[in-house]
Design a protein around this motif. Sequence first.
Motif, PDB file in Angstrom:
ATOM      1  N   GLY A  97       7.526 -11.648  20.596  1.00 40.91           N
ATOM      2  CA  GLY A  97       6.445 -11.506  20.997  1.00 40.91           C
ATOM      3  C   GLY A  97       5.134 -11.423  20.069  1.00 40.91           C
ATOM      4  N   LEU A  98       5.279 -11.028  18.978  1.00 42.72           N
ATOM      5  CA  LEU A  98       4.332 -11.081  17.825  1.00 42.72           C
ATOM      6  C   LEU A  98       4.157 -12.318  17.349  1.00 42.72           C
ATOM      7  N   ALA A  99       5.432 -13.363  17.254  1.00 44.47           N
ATOM      8  CA  ALA A  99       5.262 -14.817  16.957  1.00 44.47           C
ATOM      9  C   ALA A  99       4.509 -15.460  18.179  1.00 44.47           C
ATOM     10  N   ARG A 100       4.743 -15.199  19.204  1.00 48.71           N
ATOM     11  CA  ARG A 100       3.734 -15.898  20.344  1.00 48.71           C
ATOM     12  C   ARG A 100       2.374 -15.569  20.316  1.00 48.71           C
ATOM     13  N   ILE A 101       1.986 -14.239  20.242  1.00 48.55           N
ATOM     14  CA  ILE A 101       0.563 -13.723  20.289  1.00 48.55           C
ATOM     15  C   ILE A 101       0.034 -14.286  18.862  1.00 48.55           C
ATOM     16  N   ALA A 102       0.579 -14.430  17.838  1.00 43.38           N
ATOM     17  CA  ALA A 102       0.068 -14.954  16.568  1.00 43.38           C
ATOM     18  C   ALA A 102      -0.214 -16.513  16.747  1.00 43.38           C
ATOM     19  N   GLU A 103       0.358 -17.196  17.753  1.00 41.74           N
ATOM     20  CA  GLU A 103      -0.077 -18.564  18.064  1.00 41.74           C
ATOM     21  C   GLU A 103      -1.948 -18.790  18.316  1.00 41.74           C
ATOM     22  N   ARG A 104      -2.349 -17.618  18.989  1.00 42.11           N
ATOM     23  CA  ARG A 104      -3.768 -17.393  19.322  1.00 42.11           C
ATOM     24  C   ARG A 104      -4.660 -16.919  18.604  1.00 42.11           C
ATOM     25  N   PHE A 105      -3.958 -15.555  17.906  1.00 42.60           N
ATOM     26  CA  PHE A 105      -4.863 -14.806  17.668  1.00 42.60           C
ATOM     27  C   PHE A 105      -4.445 -14.238  16.140  1.00 42.60           C
ATOM     28  N   PRO A 106      -5.265 -13.813  15.311  1.00 42.52           N
ATOM     29  CA  PRO A 106      -4.750 -12.890  14.006  1.00 42.52           C
ATOM     30  C   PRO A 106      -4.085 -11.718  14.395  1.00 42.52           C
ATOM     31  N   LEU A 107      -3.145 -11.264  13.701  1.00 47.14           N
ATOM     32  CA  LEU A 107      -2.534 -10.058  14.049  1.00 47.14           C
ATOM     33  C   LEU A 107      -2.608  -9.353  13.084  1.00 47.14           C
ATOM     34  N   ILE A 108      -3.141  -7.826  13.344  1.00 47.93           N
ATOM     35  CA  ILE A 108      -3.569  -6.771  12.266  1.00 47.93           C
ATOM     36  C   ILE A 108      -2.448  -5.676  12.578  1.00 47.93           C
ATOM     37  N   GLY A 109      -1.508  -5.239  11.536  1.00 51.99           N
ATOM     38  CA  GLY A 109      -0.875  -4.104  11.995  1.00 51.99           C
ATOM     39  C   GLY A 109      -1.706  -3.049  11.315  1.00 51.99           C
ATOM     40  N   LEU A 110      -1.690  -1.782  12.019  1.00 51.79           N
ATOM     41  CA  LEU A 110      -2.344  -0.708  11.766  1.00 51.79           C
ATOM     42  C   LEU A 110      -1.474   0.559  11.991  1.00 51.79           C
ATOM     43  N   SER A 111      -1.097   1.102  11.038  1.00 49.09           N
ATOM     44  CA  SER A 111      -0.001   2.241  11.187  1.00 49.09           C
ATOM     45  C   SER A 111      -0.232   3.477  10.170  1.00 49.09           C
ATOM     46  N   ASN A 112       0.278   4.580  10.580  1.00 52.05           N
ATOM     47  CA  ASN A 112       0.257   5.869   9.953  1.00 52.05           C
ATOM     48  C   ASN A 112       1.007   5.942   8.901  1.00 52.05           C
ATOM     49  N   ALA A 113       2.065   4.979   8.704  1.00 53.23           N
ATOM     50  CA  ALA A 113       2.826   4.635   7.792  1.00 53.23           C
ATOM     51  C   ALA A 113       2.194   4.432   6.351  1.00 53.23           C
ATOM     52  N   SER A 114       2.478   5.087   5.105  1.00 51.58           N
ATOM     53  CA  SER A 114       2.062   4.833   3.900  1.00 51.58           C
ATOM     54  C   SER A 114       2.255   3.394   3.470  1.00 51.58           C
ATOM     55  N   ARG A 115       1.453   2.891   2.607  1.00 50.81           N
ATOM     56  CA  ARG A 115       1.355   1.603   2.126  1.00 50.81           C
ATOM     57  C   ARG A 115       3.041   0.991   1.779  1.00 50.81           C
ATOM     58  N   THR A 116       3.697   1.933   0.920  1.00 42.25           N
ATOM     59  CA  THR A 116       5.089   1.786   0.728  1.00 42.25           C
ATOM     60  C   THR A 116       5.851   1.645   1.693  1.00 42.25           C
ATOM     61  N   ALA A 117       5.797   2.675   2.738  1.00 43.57           N
ATOM     62  CA  ALA A 117       6.454   2.500   3.690  1.00 43.57           C
ATOM     63  C   ALA A 117       6.417   1.506   4.645  1.00 43.57           C
ATOM     64  N   LEU A 118       5.282   1.096   4.923  1.00 43.37           N
ATOM     65  CA  LEU A 118       4.868  -0.065   5.689  1.00 43.37           C
ATOM     66  C   LEU A 118       5.477  -1.285   5.207  1.00 43.37           C
ATOM     67  N   LEU A 119       5.583  -1.331   4.067  1.00 43.89           N
ATOM     68  CA  LEU A 119       6.128  -2.591   3.351  1.00 43.89           C
ATOM     69  C   LEU A 119       7.609  -2.901   3.895  1.00 43.89           C
ATOM     70  N   GLY A 120       8.310  -1.674   3.604  1.00 40.66           N
ATOM     71  CA  GLY A 120       9.542  -1.423   3.780  1.00 40.66           C
ATOM     72  C   GLY A 120       9.887  -1.694   5.410  1.00 40.66           C
ATOM     73  N   LEU A 121       9.003  -1.037   6.210  1.00 42.43           N
ATOM     74  CA  LEU A 121       9.133  -1.345   7.517  1.00 42.43           C
ATOM     75  C   LEU A 121       9.023  -2.646   8.200  1.00 42.43           C
ATOM     76  N   ASN A 122       8.138  -3.321   7.583  1.00 39.98           N
ATOM     77  CA  ASN A 122       7.899  -4.537   8.044  1.00 39.98           C
ATOM     78  C   ASN A 122       8.936  -5.578   7.379  1.00 39.98           C
ATOM     79  N   ALA A 123       9.679  -5.366   6.366  1.00 44.24           N
ATOM     80  CA  ALA A 123      10.713  -6.300   5.837  1.00 44.24           C
ATOM     81  C   ALA A 123      12.188  -5.955   6.956  1.00 44.24           C
ATOM     82  N   HIS A 124      12.272  -4.580   6.940  1.00 45.31           N
ATOM     83  CA  HIS A 124      13.485  -4.392   7.538  1.00 45.31           C
ATOM     84  C   HIS A 124      13.421  -4.977   8.994  1.00 45.31           C
ATOM     85  N   ALA A 125      12.057  -4.827   9.738  1.00 47.12           N
ATOM     86  CA  ALA A 125      12.260  -5.149  11.057  1.00 47.12           C
ATOM     87  C   ALA A 125      11.950  -6.691  11.404  1.00 47.12           C
ATOM     88  N   GLY A 126      11.410  -7.229  10.436  1.00 46.66           N
ATOM     89  CA  GLY A 126      11.179  -8.838  10.501  1.00 46.66           C
ATOM     90  C   GLY A 126       9.698  -8.859  10.989  1.00 46.66           C
TER      91      GLY A 126
END
Length: 229
Positions: free
Chosen positions: A110-139
């Motif tokens: 879903g993210l890949a499809r929407i990214a074909e048309r729009f810039p995508l911004i993730g906005l999370s309450n997770a810390s910077r370090t946690a967000l890095l790990g989250l993004n990597a683990h979940a792809g």
Amino acid sequence: MLELEIDAVVFDVLGTLVDEPAGIRAGIRELAPSLDESRIGELLSLWQQHISREQCGILGGVRPYLTSDVLDLEAARLIADAAGVDDPTAVAALALSGRRLPPWPDTVAGLARIAERFPLIGLSNASRTALLGLNAHAGLRWHQALSAEDARTYKPDPAVYQLAVTVSGRSPERLLMVAAHAWDLRGAQGLGLRTAYVARPVGDPPTSADRFDLHADDLADLAEQLDSA
């Protein structure tokens, strides 16, 4: 179909794109393999209640700002005490389970499809370090990933949504905030962002009083609606 004129899509992460309860449950199972599912559910609720209470305390000025890493460690210690586990290494591992959250089945495509048309911004309450790990683990793939840590507060404080507005260089009404939590979308509306609710089993559904621009069953449905808007 409501006509939307947007320049970027902003996504909540926890609960919206990844199954947070499933990841924490897995961490509790690793901490205490002998626990049955009922007890694991009780400890998961204890974790969630602690995080919610402490974030609210920070928002209300009761506590100074602390990153999600600190709150997760506090929650892990509570769970370990309740489970009768006193191994510091195991507690530390449980605290990191919030970075090992599985994506929902439709998230990556879903993210890949929407990214074909729009810039995508993730906005999370997770810390910077946690967000890095989250993004990597979940792809999770972003054009920009922003943490509430940069605002030293938590959603739904307007300062967190302002991060996305500032980075995008656009006015708030040109951004679409996507979340499975009605409270998150209300916070974004307060700053003028457009809103899209995506249904998830662990989300916070809209009430009859909520008026969001889009309602989607999943990210595939959201992509279809954006293609038609």
